[in-house]
Motif scaffolding. Structure first.
Motif, PDB file in Angstrom:
ATOM      1  N   MET A   9      34.352  49.898  37.188  1.00  0.00           N
ATOM      2  CA  MET A   9      34.559  50.510  38.490  1.00  0.00           C
ATOM      3  C   MET A   9      36.020  50.882  38.263  1.00  0.00           C
ATOM      4  N   VAL A  10      36.943  49.668  37.675  1.00  0.00           N
ATOM      5  CA  VAL A  10      37.327  49.998  37.999  1.00  0.00           C
ATOM      6  C   VAL A  10      37.982  50.670  36.769  1.00  0.00           C
ATOM      7  N   TYR A  11      37.720  50.224  35.457  1.00  0.00           N
ATOM      8  CA  TYR A  11      37.400  51.581  34.301  1.00  0.00           C
ATOM      9  C   TYR A  11      37.490  52.447  34.171  1.00  0.00           C
ATOM     10  N   VAL A  28      39.165  38.896  49.707  1.00  0.00           N
ATOM     11  CA  VAL A  28      39.444  39.257  48.463  1.00  0.00           C
ATOM     12  C   VAL A  28      39.607  41.013  48.432  1.00  0.00           C
ATOM     13  N   ALA A  29      38.671  41.355  48.962  1.00  0.00           N
ATOM     14  CA  ALA A  29      38.864  43.023  48.988  1.00  0.00           C
ATOM     15  C   ALA A  29      40.302  42.934  48.666  1.00  0.00           C
ATOM     16  N   LEU A  30      40.696  42.888  49.731  1.00  0.00           N
ATOM     17  CA  LEU A  30      42.769  42.923  50.422  1.00  0.00           C
ATOM     18  C   LEU A  30      42.993  42.243  49.637  1.00  0.00           C
ATOM     19  N   VAL A  31      43.367  41.220  48.988  1.00  0.00           N
ATOM     20  CA  VAL A  31      43.898  40.889  48.054  1.00  0.00           C
ATOM     21  C   VAL A  31      44.246  41.813  46.246  1.00  0.00           C
ATOM     22  N   PHE A  76      39.327  49.028  44.014  1.00  0.00           N
ATOM     23  CA  PHE A  76      40.216  48.108  44.481  1.00  0.00           C
ATOM     24  C   PHE A  76      39.954  47.220  45.324  1.00  0.00           C
ATOM     25  N   LEU A  77      39.378  48.098  46.463  1.00  0.00           N
ATOM     26  CA  LEU A  77      38.586  47.294  47.196  1.00  0.00           C
ATOM     27  C   LEU A  77      37.233  46.897  47.450  1.00  0.00           C
ATOM     28  N   ILE A  78      36.366  48.136  46.362  1.00  0.00           N
ATOM     29  CA  ILE A  78      34.837  47.632  46.422  1.00  0.00           C
ATOM     30  C   ILE A  78      34.692  46.516  45.485  1.00  0.00           C
TER      31      ILE A  78
END
Lengths: 301, 346
Positions: free
Chosen positions: A27-29, A80-83, A202-204
């Motif tokens: 997803m980030v990619y 972890v989503a927050l990080v 970056f949250l998911i």
């Protein structure tokens, strides 16, 4: 045959975990064209946060085991989503317009940072998950006794993937994510807040990675700070295998890699288990760099 | 014009100072500290050899420990089995590393930056797993190989840190000088061109695949030779010494020091290998600090502490050095010109 089924279910359980982590990479990619090398460490962080919550809160006594695990998973997802969100703000957003390789180095730096932060906080030894949380029963499928925990893990990862699939393909937010992945500028012109969508990704992604971390802790019973490296690399291989940037590809690639690895370990050699995944990576990049269903990754002039 | 002699004397003074430090350091440092500077020297050469691939050619290669391992193990195996003096094995180990690089680099050389990075991590992991699994029954499994003999130079047996100081830093000096020559050679310029703009390089007749491959082979050759000295210094080698983190350290040295700049790489080796030894208490946190430094550096100083200086060519003096170009321009001779001037002007 029994051996085969046991290994197959083991492969499916581990493959589901790989797939969940691989989704974060892909997803980030998709939206940033960046390999988030720190994603494996977010996964490890999920495993450790789950460990801390399970041990220190002692929820299993008051809520019952199932509810406790579910609550811990929900909490870990949020943390972890927050990080992941903070990581994007601090390490990646300032580099949005600089060269891609700078962003890659920054991602590597973030990965090293997180891994060593975990080591400094929790120590270099193995940490043991509370053992009584793991379902111990067996499932009888055609005369083969299969541990229930494998089915639960595989089922849970499939469920999460279906939820993600629904989110991406059936909702307005999902449509916006797909639009940003295809063309950021055009998406911005259509009134999509690109920064918000990237933050959302970056949250998911890290949330799914965090769940995978707790799953590994429950399945294997022990975790270590450097597990991020191997799981992260393998999930990344899974993402490439399926075709990076492609969400169904990451799911298929993850499960496939888990099965290949389990069967390879059983029928070829246990000692070379970790090398098999890398061999798959090299072969895929040589013979089908687009992955099974994806974008091309090699520059050929 | 008036600044040139000053610069030259400046450089000479620097060289003399470096020579004095090199000769006198063992008098002032304890053997334990010499051990640290020796480590710095070894990492410096390794980082210089990685710099050819990563710094000059811009290929994201994070598997350099694999080449280093092939060299070290080649030297160790041949030395312990056949008793060949370890220093004689340097070229052999280098050659084997280079052949290994030739084989593994060919199929992956066309990959885009970050994919190359992951594949090279895969290679270093496969090599480590192969070493642990005692491949061909030669590598001794996870215990490694022990009983490697000390190097003997002109009948003198090198065994103490002060002796190794001269061997290692002499080797650093020779390597740095050779890499400096390479930097300014036709080959080095071609690599820099590929780093700056691969398409343009290809368009100007540089066979990019060939040069990238050559960079890999050369870097691997030097890493393999360095592996020999490492094996001789430790007398024991095991797969742990060639882990993925070793590659990360080398990568960080090149990137943070200044990729493409020899002084930057040397500085990087001092900072990353030497500094944590100076602050023992924070040795545990050193990777944490590198990680943070890598993030911060990419934002504020993406080319490293000492970025490479761009070479400036004075067109007038260049033309003066190659009068045939001027003559040809004047006479308007267009035949035969292309192959010559392509070489001169690049």
């Amino acid at each position: 045959m029994e051996e085969f089924f046991l290994q197959l279910t083991n492969g499916l359980a581990v493959g589901g975990i790989y797939a969940l982590i691989a989704l974060g990479y892909t997803m980030v990619y998709g939206v940033l064209k960046l390999i988030n090398f720190a994603h494996g460490d977010l996964f490890a962080m999920g495993a450790y946060l789950g460990f801390t919550l399970l041990v220190s809160l002692g929820l299993a006594g008051t809520l019952g085991k199932v509810a406790a695990v579910l609550l811990v998973i929900a909490l870990v997802m949020g943390m972890v989503a927050l990080v992941g969100y903070l990581l994007e703000r601090v390490a990646y957003r300032p580099l949005r317009n600089s060269s891609r390789l700078s962003a890659v180095v920054s991602a590597l730096g973030a990965s090293i940072f997180f891994q060593n932060a975990l080591m400094l906080v929790y120590g270099a030894r193995y940490q043991v998950y509370p053992g009584d949380l793991r379902p111990e029963g067996f499932f009888n499928v055609m005369g083969v006794e299969i541990p229930t925990v494998r089915l639960i893990l595989f089922g849970a990862s499939v469920l999460l993937m279906l939820a993600l699939y629904w989110l991406i393909n059936k909702t307005r937010i999902g449509m916006a994510i797909r639009a940003v992945a295809i063309d950021q500028r055009a998406a911005r012109l259509m009134g999509i807040d690109v920064n918000r969508i990237i933050a959302l990704v970056f949250l998911i992604g890290p949330a799914l990675g965090g769940v995978a971390g707790v799953m590994v802790g429950l399945y294997y019973g022990q975790i270590r700070y450097d597990m991020s490296l191997l799981y992260g690399l393998k999930a990344f291989i899974a993402a490439i295998l399926g075709g990076i940037g492609n969400i169904p590809g990451a799911m298929i690639g993850g499960v496939l890699l888990g099965v290949i690895e389990a069967l390879g370990a059983a029928y070829i050699s246990v000692a070379w288990k970790d090398a098999i995944a890398f061999l798959v990576l090299i072969l895929i990049l040589i013979f089908r760099p687009t992955g099974l269903l994806g974008e091309r990754v090699a520059d050929k002039l | 014009m008036s600044r040139k002699p000053f610069k030259r004397s400046y450089r000479a003074a620097g060289l003399i100072l470096a020579l004095l430090v090199f000769l006198l350091l063992p008098r002032f440092l304890s053997p334990a500290w010499l051990g640290v500077t020796n480590d710095v020297g070894l990492y410096a050469v390794l980082a210089l050899s990685l710099n050819i691939i990563l710094g000059n050619c811009g290929l994201f290669h994070m598997g350099h420990a694999a080449f280093y391992a092939v060299g070290a193990y080649t030297a160790a195996i041949l030395n312990t089995m056949y008793g060949i003096p370890i220093l004689w094995l340097m070229p052999v180990a280098g050659l084997l590393s280079a052949i290994f690089a030739l084989i593994v680099a060919r199929p992956i050389i066309h990959l885009r930056g970050d994919y190359l990075l992951v594949v090279t991590i895969g290679i270093v992991e496969i090599v480590r797993i192969a070493l642990v699994n005692d491949v061909f029954g030669l590598t001794g499994g996870s215990n490694g190989i022990f009983g490697i003999s000390r190097p003997v130079l002109f009948g003198f047996r090198i065994s103490r840190p002060q002796h190794f100081h001269y061997l290692i830093w002499g080797y650093v000096a020779i390597s740095a000088f050779l890499f400096h020559l390479l930097d300014n050679s036709r080959f080095g310029r071609a690599l820099k061109y590929i780093k700056q703009d691969e398409v343009a390089a290809e368009g100007n007749g540089i066979n990019t695949t060939h040069y990238k491959q050559a960079a890999f082979v050369l870097g691997a050759f030097w890493a393999g030779m360095t592996g020999t000295i490492f094996a001789a210094k430790m007398t024991i080698i095991s797969p742990e010494s060639f882990s993925f983190w070793e590659s990360v350290l080398l990568f960080a040295i090149v990137i943070l020091g200044g990729s493409g700049n020899i002084f930057g790489v040397l500085l990087g080796a001092f900072l990353i290998i030497g500094l944590p030894e100076a602050f023992r208490d924070f040795a545990d946190a050193r990777m944490l600090i590198f990680g943070a430094a890598m993030m911060v550096m990419m934002i504020f100083r993406p080319k490293g502490i000492l970025p490479p200086r761009m070479r400036h060519y004075n067109v007038q003096s260049l033309l003066g050095r190659f009068p045939q170009i001027i003559n040809r321009h004047i006479s308007g001779d267009t035949e035969n010109r292309q192959p010559q001037s392509a070489g001169d002007a690049s």
